[in-house]
Design a protein around this motif. Structure first.
Motif, PDB file in Angstrom:
ATOM      1  N   SER A   1      38.641  30.164  35.386  1.00 42.63           N
ATOM      2  CA  SER A   1      39.109  31.107  36.410  1.00 42.63           C
ATOM      3  C   SER A   1      37.953  31.957  36.924  1.00 42.63           C
ATOM      4  CB  SER A   1      40.204  32.008  35.844  1.00 42.63           C
ATOM      5  OG  SER A   1      39.700  32.759  34.756  1.00 42.63           O
TER       6      SER A   1
ATOM      7  N   ASN B   1      37.005  37.482  39.259  1.00 41.83           N
ATOM      8  CA  ASN B   1      37.953  38.467  39.803  1.00 41.83           C
ATOM      9  C   ASN B   1      39.401  38.190  39.394  1.00 41.83           C
ATOM     10  OD1 ASN B   1      38.010  36.152  41.408  1.00 41.83           O
ATOM     11  ND2 ASN B   1      38.724  37.293  43.211  1.00 41.83           N
ATOM     12  N   GLU B   2      39.664  36.988  38.820  1.00 40.44           N
ATOM     13  CA  GLU B   2      41.023  36.653  38.394  1.00 40.44           C
ATOM     14  C   GLU B   2      41.156  36.607  36.870  1.00 40.44           C
ATOM     15  OE1 GLU B   2      42.113  32.966  40.162  1.00 40.44           O
ATOM     16  OE2 GLU B   2      41.886  33.683  42.236  1.00 40.44           O
TER      17      GLU B   2
ATOM     18  N   ASN C   1      40.785  38.804  34.412  1.00 37.21           N
ATOM     19  CA  ASN C   1      41.572  39.844  33.738  1.00 37.21           C
ATOM     20  C   ASN C   1      43.067  39.602  33.889  1.00 37.21           C
ATOM     21  OD1 ASN C   1      39.530  41.339  32.583  1.00 37.21           O
ATOM     22  ND2 ASN C   1      39.246  42.651  34.386  1.00 37.21           N
ATOM     23  N   ASP C   2      43.462  39.129  35.080  1.00 41.28           N
ATOM     24  CA  ASP C   2      44.887  38.837  35.293  1.00 41.28           C
ATOM     25  C   ASP C   2      45.341  37.701  34.385  1.00 41.28           C
ATOM     26  OD1 ASP C   2      45.164  40.783  37.212  1.00 41.28           O
ATOM     27  OD2 ASP C   2      44.735  39.441  38.894  1.00 41.28           O
ATOM     28  N   PHE C   3      44.526  36.636  34.279  1.00 41.02           N
ATOM     29  CA  PHE C   3      44.880  35.519  33.407  1.00 41.02           C
ATOM     30  C   PHE C   3      44.976  35.971  31.952  1.00 41.02           C
ATOM     31  CE2 PHE C   3      43.627  32.378  36.752  1.00 41.02           C
ATOM     32  CZ  PHE C   3      44.761  31.606  36.678  1.00 41.02           C
TER      33      PHE C   3
END
Length: 433
Positions: free
Chosen positions: A414, A417-418, A420-422
């Motif tokens: 990932s 920028n993505e 942390n969301d994952f």
């Protein structure tokens, strides 16, 4: 999907505009199909959903369409074009009176209409029945689908919650009771008055019941269908009130007998004209008459109001009387609005949940494929006589590896920028802190 509501009502348009865009019951189904076909245009793959609500105080179009088929404001523009073309009007004649709402505001508007918050009579219940009829017609001709159906179902649910949890309908001053009040302004006690009701629908039935509480000298029903007229009159005969019924075609020769006339039919043209009234007044030796026209389009020519000894009231006139009795229910409005706002959130949450259904189905299909593959491998090993415990352990490990491959791959690949969301999603799924 794009959601849209547009129309005219008693807040935005005078009665002459409202009656010019009203959709008569006998053409409603054709109008629904025509509107959907017009919005669809030449796109064979498009399948817009439509419903039309037409009452004495409003004419509204509800639309839902795939957002890929319509750019911003395109759906609204096409709906307005259809309405203008249907009624042979020019844009500049109608557009100043049209209101519209989109997406969540369209949902909120539907809820407010169903709850009676947008009605001339605050909190009245008749609009909910009219909305249910409109939905039934649209459903029967097949113009509802997976967006408008849930919208209206939620509308009815919210209306029930508002009725059950607020006092929005308490001390209601209805159009029917307003009609009685206006008549009493002219005649005082109406116990010596003869009252004629033209039509036999729901509104006439409501009005007739209110007048019956005053014990008038006589209640007469005039209707195109005599059976319906006799059915309504029987209710008042049982109450000890003198009743009569006559066919609508006999109205010109009978009109002079009545002190109060209440009319609400679905006629597209006035059924009481200037000449008929002048003849009736002459036969009455100019004794005054009260005419209450609850129909849109109007049943009584508006010019009749200028005749001396005639007191003509339209739905807008009754609305002024109704408004005076609304203050006691205004406190309940904020409570109702809170329920409606919560309902809008719930509706969109339900739509959002529906978007994950295909993903869930895909996950289930992939998992089923993994299971079948590993089961087949296990069967072959067992058939060869391998140790069952070893076979089971291998199968379990293989399934675990396959199921963990996607989340592990997402974490490793990932973008920054993505990531942390994952990480948050994976942690919540597997109980990690």
């Amino acid at each position: 999907m794009k959601l849209l509501n547009l129309g005219v009502n008693h807040h935005t348009a005078p009665i002459d505009i409202r009656e010019s865009v009203a959709v008569a019951p006998e053409v409603l189904r054709d109008a629904l199909l025509d509107l959907r076909a017009y919005l669809k245009g030449t796109n064979a793959a498009s399948s817009p959903e439509v419903a039309i609500l037409s009452t004495c105080n409003r004419m509204e179009i509800y639309c839902a369409a795939n957002d890929l088929d319509y750019t911003d404001n395109h759906l609204e523009a096409k709906a307005i074009d259809w309405l203008v073309a249907q009624k042979n009007m020019h844009h500049h004649e109608l557009k100043p009176y049209i209101y519209s709402a989109k997406e969540n505001m369209a949902v909120k508007h539907a809820f407010r209409v169903g709850c009676g918050l947008d009605s001339m009579v605050l909190g009245e219940t008749q609009i909910l029945g009219q909305m249910k009829q409109a939905v039934q017609h649209a459903d029967e001709v097949g113009t509802l689908g997976s967006y408008l159906k849930p919208l209206f179902n939620k509308t009815f649910s919210i209306a029930k919650a508002v009725r059950g949890n607020t006092k929005i309908g308490s001390q209601s001053v209805s159009m029917a009771s307003a009609a009685v009040r206006l008549s009493e302004r002219i005649f005082g006690d109406i116990a010596n008055s003869k009252v004629l009701f033209i039509g036999a629908g729901e509104m006439i039935s409501l009005c007739a019941n209110h007048f019956a509480t005053r014990k008038p000298k006589q209640i007469t029903i005039s209707n195109r269908t005599l059976d319906k007229g006799h059915e309504l009159a029987a209710v008042f005969t049982q109450q000890g009130i003198a009743t009569e019924v006559f066919a609508l075609q006999d109205l010109p020769s009978q009109l002079h007998q009545f002190d109060i006339v209440v009319s609400c039919t679905a006629s597209s043209l006035p059924i009481i004209g200037m000449g008929m009234i002048k003849t009736a007044l002459k036969a009455r030796n100019r004794r005054p008459m009260v005419l209450i026209d609850l129909a849109v389009p109007r049943d009584v020519e508006p010019e009749i109001k200028s005749i001396r000894d005639i007191y003509l009231y339209s739905v807008d006139d009754l609305g002024e009387v109704v408004q005076a009795g609304q203050d006691s229910r205004l406190q309940a409005v904020s409570e109702a609005e809170s329920i409606i706002d919560q309902g809008v959130s719930e509706f969109y949450e339900s739509l959002e949940r529906r978007t994950v259904v295909p993903i869930i189905q895909s996950l289930q299909e992939s998992t089923e494929q993994f299971k079948q593959i590993e089961l087949e491998k296990a069967r072959r090993r067992l058939a060869k006589g391998d140790d069952p415990m070893d076979v089971m352990a291998t199968m379990a490990q293989a399934l675990a590896n396959k199921l963990m491959h996607a989340p592990i791959h997402a974490l490793k690949t990932s973008p920054a920028n993505e990531l942390n969301d994952f990480k948050k999603i994976i942690a919540s799924m597997y109980g990690q802190k």
